[in-house]
Design an enzyme around this catalytic site. Structure first.
Site, PDB file in Angstrom:
ATOM      1  N   GLU A 118       0.825  -1.212   0.000  1.00  0.00           N
ATOM      2  CA  GLU A 118       0.000   0.000   0.000  1.00  0.00           C
ATOM      3  C   GLU A 118       0.857   1.258   0.000  1.00  0.00           C
ATOM      4  O   GLU A 118       0.549   2.235  -0.673  1.00  0.00           O
ATOM      5  CB  GLU A 118      -0.894   0.043   1.257  1.00  0.00           C
ATOM      6  CG  GLU A 118      -2.293  -0.451   1.035  1.00  0.00           C
ATOM      7  CD  GLU A 118      -2.897   0.061  -0.253  1.00  0.00           C
ATOM      8  OE1 GLU A 118      -3.090   1.301  -0.380  1.00  0.00           O
ATOM      9  OE2 GLU A 118      -3.166  -0.768  -1.147  1.00  0.00           O
ATOM     10  N   SER A 204      19.891  -7.790  -8.015  1.00  0.00           N
ATOM     11  CA  SER A 204      18.766  -7.812  -8.953  1.00  0.00           C
ATOM     12  C   SER A 204      18.855  -8.811 -10.099  1.00  0.00           C
ATOM     13  O   SER A 204      17.868  -9.467 -10.401  1.00  0.00           O
ATOM     14  CB  SER A 204      18.558  -6.414  -9.540  1.00  0.00           C
ATOM     15  OG  SER A 204      18.293  -5.481  -8.535  1.00  0.00           O
ATOM     16  N   HIS A 333       3.672  -9.774  -9.599  1.00  0.00           N
ATOM     17  CA  HIS A 333       5.124  -9.951  -9.598  1.00  0.00           C
ATOM     18  C   HIS A 333       5.760  -8.873  -8.724  1.00  0.00           C
ATOM     19  O   HIS A 333       6.662  -9.161  -7.923  1.00  0.00           O
ATOM     20  CB  HIS A 333       5.661  -9.864 -11.023  1.00  0.00           C
ATOM     21  CG  HIS A 333       7.140  -9.681 -11.094  1.00  0.00           C
ATOM     22  ND1 HIS A 333       8.029 -10.681 -10.780  1.00  0.00           N
ATOM     23  CD2 HIS A 333       7.898  -8.606 -11.418  1.00  0.00           C
ATOM     24  CE1 HIS A 333       9.267 -10.226 -10.911  1.00  0.00           C
ATOM     25  NE2 HIS A 333       9.217  -8.975 -11.303  1.00  0.00           N
ATOM     26  N   SER A 334       5.304  -7.627  -8.871  1.00  0.00           N
ATOM     27  CA  SER A 334       5.823  -6.514  -8.085  1.00  0.00           C
ATOM     28  C   SER A 334       4.817  -5.385  -8.213  1.00  0.00           C
ATOM     29  O   SER A 334       3.777  -5.546  -8.851  1.00  0.00           O
ATOM     30  CB  SER A 334       7.174  -6.048  -8.643  1.00  0.00           C
ATOM     31  OG  SER A 334       6.994  -5.387  -9.878  1.00  0.00           O
TER      32      SER A 334
END
Lengths: 442, 349
Positions: A118, A204, A333-334
């Site tokens: 959020e 990453s 996913h993100s």
């Protein structure tokens, strides 16, 4: 000619007679130190294959091996979807305190995920990745390890850190890139790292952690550390070349490593049917010489049992293990993804409602009388309060000192970076009012 | 040159860089059925950054291909397809991930035509976002212009505006050499006015030619990709102080259009290079080296009078500061003076 042949070489004449065995060439018929896994006995009179590359029998019928994807490697589980133990002999019989810790770690992670997701939506942090549905894979495996076992993750393993008591304050600090962040605010959110808890900083690019984990395991073996390295990755990352190299090296170098694949069905939008055509990741293991198993990743006890046994043997035998934990990525996913673009809400709801690691464990706890609705309500309130407190604190903290832009590029700061650092200091002296320096540590 | 109807002119449209690239690819996919796009998430997902939006729907599985996660794998496959006569567009989710495939790009794509004695061309396009984005940290922010620009056999382009993006992607696809197209994630959503010629299906921008975005007389400012916008903004501010900048948009990194830059520096006698990459061994370093070599031939007599100001900006850290709400109103300038300098009129020293 007998003298000219080196030990281990074989020569046949045109009639197919093995000449090299005619005299004692010192050919070893028992496994040698150099080739401990060569089981084949060498005998010139029997028609056995002598190829160095494989230990197998001859066959005279042309038959191709069919990949078995209809009825693949079976999925080990301990609990059914209602949290009932299926085979009592597989029950790990963990004490109440430990199982409650499993439950609280998973639910606290879930709560933290909701709030941080959020907060990204509200522009408070730049990015976030949730762990919805995969909490069982994190906590089950983390609980089966020693606290000093080294962890290489991909990016969806926050539950491992949660289980290792990484404080909420530090999770938030990393996501907010504030002054308390151990990573000095240099990484995107969810790229946690903690030396104290033996959790290597998340990197990453996908799958790069796999060969690195193998190298770390090799180092542990050489140091006689009696430690295992665990390496997490998704089924999508397993397509990378680094995964192939990692698996192969782990086997040839005989490293005490557990490869833990979270097969959650999707790599961003790419479903497993487009990621691979074989029987998942577990089926690749034997191809590399890895002892492999497939488990129900939403069954925290199955994950625990498999990891526990794999750890015991990996350390005792210096043997790599591959665990493929089947699960489902309930979240996007993100924060950069909207999964409704490529999968149905019904599908997601099924996993959320019918086969969730947290619910299954809760049913188990309720069944044992170790938990009840009152405690559930109280815990939900308490965990939410803890997360909100950490969150508010994180919001208020300053960002790291701008000087930290220049440090840690090398062990010693080189002259040109020092000059740039001084140049920035001068620049800020003149133009500082144009920058939000109040948000940064002085 | 596209013909423009005498009396009826199509009005200028606002087109984002993303849509311009999409249009360019769409037109080339339509024009030549050997052209196809492959990469992660490019098909049904419309592309990780939505650059290939609608293409899979229009052209289907045969022309728009989602691959498993292996840059080395799909770059290699694309190179092989190019060798076999197809014209692939290979998308990297960002050029940072192209490092996993760089052997295929350099050793297989760039060098093969030469090493095969001219027998084996590799008509491939590698494209994707390059350089810094908004707070995506070191592993998602590197600019690869200098790395790819170093290699013979490759052509490297770096569009800034929508017009650049469309014209260059089309030229890249039609080029029989391997071409690296360095886009920029932050530019994808930026709208630009699209001149009438750019709306044509045969609109091409020649690879190897820079564009003077803004004429000026006092100083030459050279850049590529997103920083071109910063330079134009800076030029506007400096103009109020009476300094007229000539802003050059390189458009192509390799082969570099040094002639345009040289002609401009001959006019202005001052040069700044601005880029998103690191300064050492960078694009700006190359420009300065070539200007020094070239000018020393051309301006031997005027050498002592010319002062060349060279500024390197690591725009990643400047953008980070900017992203925290800072306003950049001027750049930090430093002047490197040569022996015999008789001080130019810029007064920066």
């Amino acid at each position: 000619m007998a003298e000219a042949l080196k030990p281990g070489w074989r020569v046949w004449d045109r009639a197919g007679r093995n000449l090299s065995a005619a005299s004692d060439m010192g050919v070893s018929s028992t496994p040698s130190p150099q080739h401990p896994h060569r089981q084949q006995q060498f005998s010139s009179l029997e028609d056995k294959p002598q190829f160095p590359g494989a230990s197998a029998e001859f066959v005279d019928k042309l038959e191709f091996i069919q990949p078995n994807v209809i009825s693949g490697i079976p999925i080990y589980r301990v609990m059914d979807r209602q949290g009932q133990i299926i085979n009592p002999s597989e029950d790990p019989h963990l004490p109440q305190e430990k199982v409650l810790k499993f439950y609280k770690s998973m639910t606290l992670l879930n709560t933290m995920d909701r709030i941080l997701y959020e907060s990204q939506r509200q522009g408070r942090i730049s990015f976030y990745m949730t762990n919805y549905g995969e909490e069982g894979t994190h906590v089950g495996s983390a609980a089966a390890l020693d606290t000093t076992d080294l962890v290489f993750g991909q990016y969806r393993e926050a539950g491992v850190l949660m289980y290792r008591d990484y404080p909420l304050e530090l999770f938030m600090a990393q996501c907010y890139s504030n002054v308390s962040d151990l990573g000095k605010g240099r990484q995107m959110p969810v790229h946690y790292g903690c030396k104290e808890r033996h959790f290597v900083t998340i990197s990453s690019p996908l799958a790069t952690q796999i060969p690195q984990a193998v190298g770390a395991a090799y180092a542990a073996k050489r140091a006689n550390a009696n430690k295992v390295v665990i390496c997490y990755f998704g089924e999508g990352a397993a397509s990378e070349g680094d995964a192939h190299a990692g698996f192969n090296f782990a086997a040839t170098l005989e490293c005490p490593i557990i490869f833990f694949c979270r097969n959650n069905g999707y790599a961003i939008s790419t479903p497993t049917s487009e990621q691979y055509r074989g029987d998942g990741i577990a089926a690749r293991g034997p191809g590399y010489g890895l002892i492999s198993i497939r488990v129900d990743g939403n069954d925290v006890f199955a994950v625990y049992n498999a990891t526990k046994e794999a750890r015991r043997r990996a350390v005792a035998e210096n043997q790599p293990f591959l665990i493929e934990a089947m699960t489902y990525r309930i979240g996007h996913h993100s924060t950069s993804d909207d999964s409704s673009a490529y999968r149905s809400v019904d599908e997601v709801n099924y996993w959320d409602k019918q086969d969730h690691p947290i619910s299954r464990l809760r049913h188990y706890l309720l069944g044992r009388g170790w938990w009840d609705d009152e405690q559930e309500k109280a815990w939900r309130k308490q965990s939410r309060k803890r997360v909100m407190e950490a969150f508010e604190q994180a919001e208020r903290k300053l960002k790291p000192n701008p000087n930290l832009l220049f440090s840690d590029v090398y062990q010693e700061m080189p002259a040109q970076l020092r000059k740039q650092q001084e140049s920035l200091a001068r620049h800020l002296q003149t133009y500082g009012e144009h920058y939000p320096l109040d948000h940064f540590e002085k | 040159m596209a013909a423009v109807s005498g009396l009826v002119r199509r009005p200028l449209r606002q087109v984002t860089v993303r849509d311009a690239i999409n249009q360019g690819m769409d037109e080339e996919l339509e024009r030549d059925e050997k052209v196809f796009l492959l990469g992660e998430e490019v098909a049904q997902y419309d592309g990780a950054y939505k650059v290939s939006r609608g293409l899979w729907k229009k052209y289907g599985d045969k022309r728009i291909i989602d691959t498993p996660i292996s840059e080395m794998g799909f770059a290699g496959i694309a190179v092989g397809a190019a060798m076999a006569g197809l014209r692939p567009i290979c998308e990297f989710m960002t050029f940072n991930f192209s490092m996993q495939a760089i052997d295929q790009v350099i050793n297989s794509a760039a060098k093969t035509y030469y090493m095969s004695g001219g027998l084996q061309p590799v008509p491939i396009v590698f494209r994707g976002p390059n350089g810094a984005s908004a707070g995506v940290a070191a592993q998602h922010s590197q600019c690869f212009a200098a790395w790819y620009g170093h290699c013979p056999g490759l052509k490297v382009v770096s569009p800034w505006s929508s017009e650049d993006a469309k014209g260059l992607i089309k030229s890249a696809i039609r080029d029989n050499n391997p071409v690296v197209v360095l886009e920029n994630e932050l530019m994808y959503g930026v709208p630009f006015e699209f001149p009438a010629e750019a709306q044509s299906k045969d609109f091409l921008i020649p690879i190897g030619k820079a564009k003077i975005e803004r004429q000026g007389t006092h100083i030459t400012v050279v850049s590529h990709s997103r920083p071109v916008g910063h330079c134009i903004e800076a030029a506007t501010v400096l103009s109020k102080e009476g300094i007229e900048c000539e802003v050059i948009n390189m458009r192509t990194i390799r082969p570099m259009d040094i002639e345009t830059i040289e002609a401009s520096v001959m006019k202005t006698n001052h040069l700044i290079t601005v880029e998103g990459g690191w300064p050492q061994f960078g694009v700006g370093a190359e420009i300065c080296a070539r200007i020094m070599e070239g000018i020393s031939e051309k301006l031997v007599l005027e050498y002592s009078q010319a002062v060349i100001n060279i500024v390197y900006l690591n725009t990643y850290w400047i953008r980070r500061l900017k992203a925290r709400g800072g306003q950049m109103t001027t750049f930090n300038l430093s002047c490197i003076q040569f022996p015999g300098c008789s001080r130019c009129s810029c007064h920066w020293c």
